[in-house]
Design an enzyme around this catalytic site. Structure first.
Site, PDB file in Angstrom:
ATOM      1  N   GLU A 155      61.751  -0.859  34.143  1.00  0.00           N
ATOM      2  CA  GLU A 155      61.371   0.261  33.685  1.00  0.00           C
ATOM      3  C   GLU A 155      60.933  -0.714  31.535  1.00  0.00           C
ATOM      4  OE1 GLU A 155      62.539   4.063  34.393  1.00  0.00           O
ATOM      5  OE2 GLU A 155      62.595   3.914  36.614  1.00  0.00           O
TER       6      GLU A 155
ATOM      7  N   TYR B 147      69.477  -0.226  43.631  1.00  0.00           N
ATOM      8  CA  TYR B 147      68.531   0.700  42.919  1.00  0.00           C
ATOM      9  C   TYR B 147      68.728   1.070  41.897  1.00  0.00           C
ATOM     10  CZ  TYR B 147      66.092   4.966  42.293  1.00  0.00           C
ATOM     11  OH  TYR B 147      65.118   6.168  41.187  1.00  0.00           O
TER      12      TYR B 147
END
Length: 403
Positions: free
Chosen positions: A286, A177
């Site tokens: 991101e 993650y």
């Protein structure tokens, strides 16, 4: 009259009255107020027989619908996916799982989309997502987390084997993650996609907890009308409070990218350097795509883009009171896992997809969206409808499907 006979008669009358009261009060619950012109009643013991009426009431926020919906979810039976586990014939798989098997319009047939789907759990959620976005003219790369159980990988492979335009990524990552492996998983799929024979126009990345709000036709029309030839990478120059992540970061991991841009990112020296630099940054997916999309000479670049794009409907916890009125399901890592009370907000959203869903915890929310989407798909179709494209008349609640 014999006293025993009299007592027996009174008992039977009392029992009949009680049964009537129970049936009237407990088994039938109105979804609409008494002032509504049309009234809908559903037997609690038959949750699976009124899915469309129940979903319609949930979409407009009827309070009684939430009570019935929450009750029905307790009796939910997960879909029997034995056909995938046991390697049924592919024709059986396609029909029982209701996959669309032909392009539904000339416009769609001439504009192919590529999808990258990263998954690691919840086989039923993956099947629902894939069925919702599947079209035979598109192409799909599935990245399965290397940590996933062998049985899960086998089931996904069995399903994929039934399609010429769906494949498993040739290289799989142990996804962590917010780590670099999440970005690498997408890049692995991109390398496979650019080498495929399908001449796709745009690539869209999804995770296993996404679900589409628009039809394939609507997605294409949105891209062509508002972003024709441009990449969609919503994001802004990083705020100071997240500067610790990378020092040069943006926030958003979703994208819709042209094929030319994908080929550019796989070959350009600057893209390779940024990729290497990103290895020790927090959640590099991101910032990677949105940063490259700001290079003026990148194919389809949008150097001055902001948050425009409407790719994902997400309820962030820190946006309560601003973009939404709270999560009606529950938060995980500050992102809402949608519940029944979120449905009205979801369908009123202009976004292409919504995130996040858990099929096991809130199955009715997902089923209502699935039925709504498939109905739109069939209404927009410009070819004869095949019967197996339609979903069952009854829902999956209190029922075990033969799939």
């Amino acid at each position: 009259m014999n006293p025993l006979h009299g007592k027996k008669s009174r008992f039977l009358v009392c029992a009949a009255v009680c049964m009537f009261i129970y049936t009237f009060i407990y088994l039938k619950v109105p979804l609409h107020d008494e002032s509504d012109e049309q009234k809908f009643r559903v037997k609690r013991a038959e949750c699976g027989f009124y899915p469309d009426e129940l979903c319609s009431a949930l979409f407009v926020g009827k309070p009684a619908a939430f009570k019935i919906g929450n009750f029905c979810q307790k009796s939910y039976q997960p879909k029997a996916l034995s056909c995938i586990h046991d390697s049924c014939s592919c024709s059986t798989v396609l029909k029982t799982l209701h996959f669309i098997t032909r392009p539904l319009s000339e416009e769609e047939g001439n504009f192919s989309l590529a999808y990258i789907i990263t998954i690691h759990k919840e086989l039923e959620m993956f099947v629902r997502l894939l069925r919702a976005i599947y079209m035979p003219q598109n192409i799909y790369c599935i990245h399965i987390d290397e940590k996933s159980p062998r049985s899960y990988k086998t089931a996904v492979q069995n399903l994929v084997n039934c399609f010429e335009n769906i494949f498993i990524s040739s290289k799989r990552e142990h996804v962590v993650y917010a780590g670099f492996s999440r970005l690498q998983a997408d890049i692995n799929c991109m390398r496979d996609l650019v080498n495929s024979k399908v001449q796709w126009n745009y690539v869209i990345n999804l995770c296993g907890q996404d679900y589409p709000l628009k039809t394939n036709k609507e997605i294409i029309q949105y891209i062509k009308s508002k972003w024709n030839g441009k990449n969609i990478t919503p994001g802004i120059v990083q705020p100071l409070h997240v500067k610790h992540r990378t020092e040069v970061s943006y926030r958003d991991a979703y994208y819709v990218l042209t094929k030319g841009f994908v080929e550019f990112t796989l070959s350009d020296a600057r893209a390779k350097a940024l990729l290497e630099w990103s290895r020790d940054t927090y959640s590099p997916d991101e910032h990677y795509w949105v940063t490259l999309n700001r290079l003026p000479d990148a194919p389809g670049a949008t150097p001055n883009a902001g948050w425009q794009g409407d790719l994902r409907a997400i309820k962030w916890k820190d946006q309560e009171g601003l973009s939404h009125k709270g999560c009606k399901g529950h938060y995980v890592r500050d992102i809402c896992i949608y519940g029944l009370g979120d449905l009205q907000w979801i369908i009123e959203s202009p976004h292409l997809f919504a995130n996040k869903f858990e099929a096991a915890r809130n199955p009715l929310a997902l089923e209502c969206l699935e039925r709504r989407l498939r109905l739109k798909v069939l209404r927009q179709a410009q070819v004869p409808i095949e019967q197996h494209w339609r979903l069952q008349e009854h829902s999956h609640f209190n029922m075990q499907l033969d799939v």
